[in-house]
Design a protein around this motif. Sequence first.
Motif, short mmCIF file in Angstrom:
data_model
loop_
_atom_site.label_atom_id
_atom_site.label_comp_id
_atom_site.label_asym_id
_atom_site.label_seq_id
_atom_site.Cartn_x
_atom_site.Cartn_y
_atom_site.Cartn_z
N THR A 1 3.71 8.09 -2.35
CA THR A 1 5.17 8.07 -2.27
C THR A 1 5.61 7.87 -0.83
O THR A 1 4.96 8.38 0.11
CB THR A 1 5.80 9.35 -2.83
OG1 THR A 1 7.23 9.28 -2.69
CG2 THR A 1 5.28 10.59 -2.10
N THR A 2 6.68 7.12 -0.67
CA THR A 2 7.25 6.92 0.67
C THR A 2 8.07 8.13 1.10
O THR A 2 8.35 8.28 2.30
CB THR A 2 8.18 5.70 0.70
OG1 THR A 2 9.26 5.92 -0.23
CG2 THR A 2 7.45 4.43 0.32
N GLY A 3 8.46 8.97 0.12
CA GLY A 3 9.51 9.93 0.41
C GLY A 3 10.83 9.19 0.53
O GLY A 3 10.90 7.96 0.41
N GLU A 36 13.22 5.96 -2.73
CA GLU A 36 11.85 6.46 -2.67
C GLU A 36 10.98 5.59 -3.56
O GLU A 36 11.36 5.30 -4.70
CB GLU A 36 11.79 7.91 -3.15
CG GLU A 36 10.38 8.48 -3.18
CD GLU A 36 10.33 9.89 -3.76
OE1 GLU A 36 9.22 10.45 -3.83
OE2 GLU A 36 11.39 10.41 -4.15
N ARG A 39 2.09 4.82 -9.15
CA ARG A 39 1.09 5.42 -10.04
C ARG A 39 0.20 4.31 -10.58
O ARG A 39 0.63 3.15 -10.69
CB ARG A 39 1.77 6.18 -11.18
CG ARG A 39 2.52 7.42 -10.72
CD ARG A 39 3.32 8.05 -11.85
NE ARG A 39 3.89 9.35 -11.46
CZ ARG A 39 5.06 9.48 -10.82
NH1 ARG A 39 5.77 8.40 -10.51
NH2 ARG A 39 5.50 10.69 -10.49
N GLN A 72 7.55 5.52 -5.51
CA GLN A 72 6.39 6.25 -6.03
C GLN A 72 5.49 5.25 -6.74
O GLN A 72 5.96 4.43 -7.52
CB GLN A 72 6.82 7.33 -7.02
CG GLN A 72 7.74 8.38 -6.44
CD GLN A 72 8.23 9.36 -7.49
OE1 GLN A 72 7.96 9.19 -8.69
NE2 GLN A 72 8.95 10.39 -7.06
N THR A 115 7.96 3.26 -9.16
CA THR A 115 9.14 4.01 -9.58
C THR A 115 10.06 4.26 -8.39
O THR A 115 9.61 4.68 -7.32
CB THR A 115 8.73 5.37 -10.19
OG1 THR A 115 7.95 5.13 -11.36
CG2 THR A 115 9.96 6.20 -10.57
N GLN A 116 11.35 3.99 -8.61
CA GLN A 116 12.39 4.33 -7.65
C GLN A 116 13.32 5.32 -8.37
O GLN A 116 14.19 4.90 -9.13
CB GLN A 116 13.15 3.09 -7.21
CG GLN A 116 13.91 3.24 -5.89
CD GLN A 116 15.00 4.30 -5.91
OE1 GLN A 116 14.80 5.41 -5.39
NE2 GLN A 116 16.15 4.00 -6.49
N ARG A 148 1.76 13.77 -10.36
CA ARG A 148 1.89 13.39 -8.95
C ARG A 148 1.55 11.92 -8.78
O ARG A 148 0.51 11.47 -9.30
CB ARG A 148 0.95 14.23 -8.08
CG ARG A 148 1.35 15.69 -7.98
CD ARG A 148 0.46 16.42 -6.99
NE ARG A 148 0.85 17.81 -6.83
CZ ARG A 148 0.24 18.66 -6.01
NH1 ARG A 148 -0.81 18.24 -5.29
NH2 ARG A 148 0.65 19.91 -5.90
N PRO A 149 2.39 11.18 -8.09
CA PRO A 149 2.05 9.77 -7.85
C PRO A 149 0.87 9.67 -6.89
O PRO A 149 0.60 10.59 -6.10
CB PRO A 149 3.32 9.21 -7.23
CG PRO A 149 4.00 10.37 -6.59
CD PRO A 149 3.67 11.56 -7.46
N THR A 192 11.49 2.09 -13.20
CA THR A 192 10.05 1.96 -12.99
C THR A 192 9.63 0.54 -13.35
O THR A 192 9.76 0.13 -14.51
CB THR A 192 9.26 2.96 -13.85
OG1 THR A 192 9.60 4.30 -13.45
CG2 THR A 192 7.76 2.76 -13.67
#
Length: 657
Positions: free
Chosen positions: A588-590, A572, A576, A574, A629-630, A584-585, A543
């Motif tokens: 997110t890209t997924g 991914e 925040r 995320q 965050t990855q 929940r962010p 992160t």
Amino acid sequence: MICRFLCNKKKKKEEGSTMSSPAVRLHIQNHYVVMDNGIVQVTLSKPDGIVTGIKYNGVDNLLEVLNKEPNRGYWDLVWSAPGSKGIFDVIKGTCFKVIVQNEDQVELSFKKMWDPSLEGKFVPLNIDKRFIMLRGSSGFYSYGIYEHLRGWPDFDLSETRITFKLRKDKFQYMAVADDRRRIMPFPEDRLPGRCQPLAYQEAVLLVNPKDPRLKGEVDDKYQYSCKNIDNRVHGWISFNPHVGFWQITPSDEFRSGGPLKQNLTSHVGPTTLAMFLSGHYAGQDLVPKFRGGEPWKKVFGPVYIYLNSGSTGDDPLLLWEDAKIQMMREVQSWPYSFPASEDFLKSDQRGSVCGKLFVLDRYISPDVIPANGAYVGLAPPGDAGSWQRECKDYQFWTRADENGNFTISNVRPGDYNLFAWVPGFVGDYNKFGDIMKITSGSYMELGQCIYKPPRDGPTLWEIGIPDRLAAEFYVPDPNPQHINKLFINHPDRFRQYGLWDRYSELYPDADLVYTIGVSDYRKDWFFAQVPRKREDNTHQGTTWQIKFELSGVIQGTTYTLRVALASATLAELQIRVNDPNARRPLFTTGLIGRENSIARHGIHGLYWLYHVSIPSSLLIDGTNTLYFTQPRCNSPFQGFMYDYIRLEGPPCLTEDI
């Protein structure tokens, strides 16, 4: 002297006088066919169409004579039925035909025709490999015509190319660019006992190379990959005798993925490749998938195999200089006038487009700005940016001048969209989604085109340069145990092996924190967000934090975060805002990307652009923190390369707009 020999040969070619050169001769034997113009002699198997021998400058065969004949000079491909594992095939013709034979030119065809009896055994394509030799030419040409007829089986085509494997006892010096050329290891140096396999499968550490000067270096073919736009000439030099073997690709029109798509060039073997289609640095997005029996036909090439030579005592590196000059001549001659196939369209069968591109970003200037250096191209119709994932048809690209003027010449007839992207600005231009119909001999003047890049409000802060590369960020020195000496103090320092591991060494306990107004992205923003290695050699997600000050947050408005990624590999993102533990962010890209750019030293893969709306209610007056965050961490190669990040304020912050 080398210069005298080469210059005299070029002068004859420039003047168009080939009568003093020997005529092109064709010798047809039981199992071979030989093209000979008195300068070069090329032997091909019949009807396979495998280049088994190249005789030049007193050397009976420039190709590796220790290899079996099918493993010397050949077209190959990787294909699969949908959902199946890829199959590698050397393309062997079953039908040989002389297309052109006169004193000035020979053109040969080696065809393999598909029929239902081959289903599951061979790619469902008709493939016509062509080879051309011209009078007075120090080399030969090759192109291929691939055809999938309506109703034929579905399949995927992962890769296709031409491969040449040269004599290892002669060709030991490789040149890909002015600053990427060197003595290379022998192929035996990659065998057990002489090397140590590294974490990524194509890379090895040379522990006992035949040339002791290379001991302790890393060899990895992906260190020599190249963008399409720069991938014009590469090859090898023999010092005894002085001979150069060069693969020249004068046009990108038949390559997939546009001008920034990266492909392999030359590597240890000694091997030289003419890459037409691959998923390298892109993954499945650039694997053409043929479904529903769709018809398809495409011409790959021609490419030119150019040979040059010099005398003992001359600087052999002059052969590289000459190869670059020859490359420019081939580029200027495109499209060639001599290929006999009606599928290869000549200049008078093509059209052209011209125009002038401007950028309008009122938060930078109230007036339009010339799109200096913009990449402008025609590609099959699609959404903005679709060109970089297009892999079935043709694309035609150019660079705009300092005033935004561009001309795209020699475009094959068809339906296209005009696409562009401008260094220094995010996003992609697509001319209103208009379909442009190019016809033979047409000349289309588009006039003024205006690109309005994504923008909602004024820039509050930014990180990086919007150029689709991560090269401006901090690229660490390599592990001293894993270096390629070529890339020490090199502009492409990112091509060193194992740089992903340096993140864990630089940030062993806590992740990167970047403070706007204090940190410098050139020093403080690691070039790739990768997992951190634990002491037990497992990995954990990371992160990163971006800290910034805000005053006078305007409630009830929206701030916009632009995040441009230069590459993604099974990762991914995320995001925040001010709460790292939010369940929940905000965004997110997924899971995205299969580009492997981190492991393959690429500094970019595909371009990903995201627009994240941040409600003002999440922001505070004072210090704010974004958490990037990855979380994916099954391997050290997962992660992102960032291109550019920008936070924009609400539009109301600027009264003039």
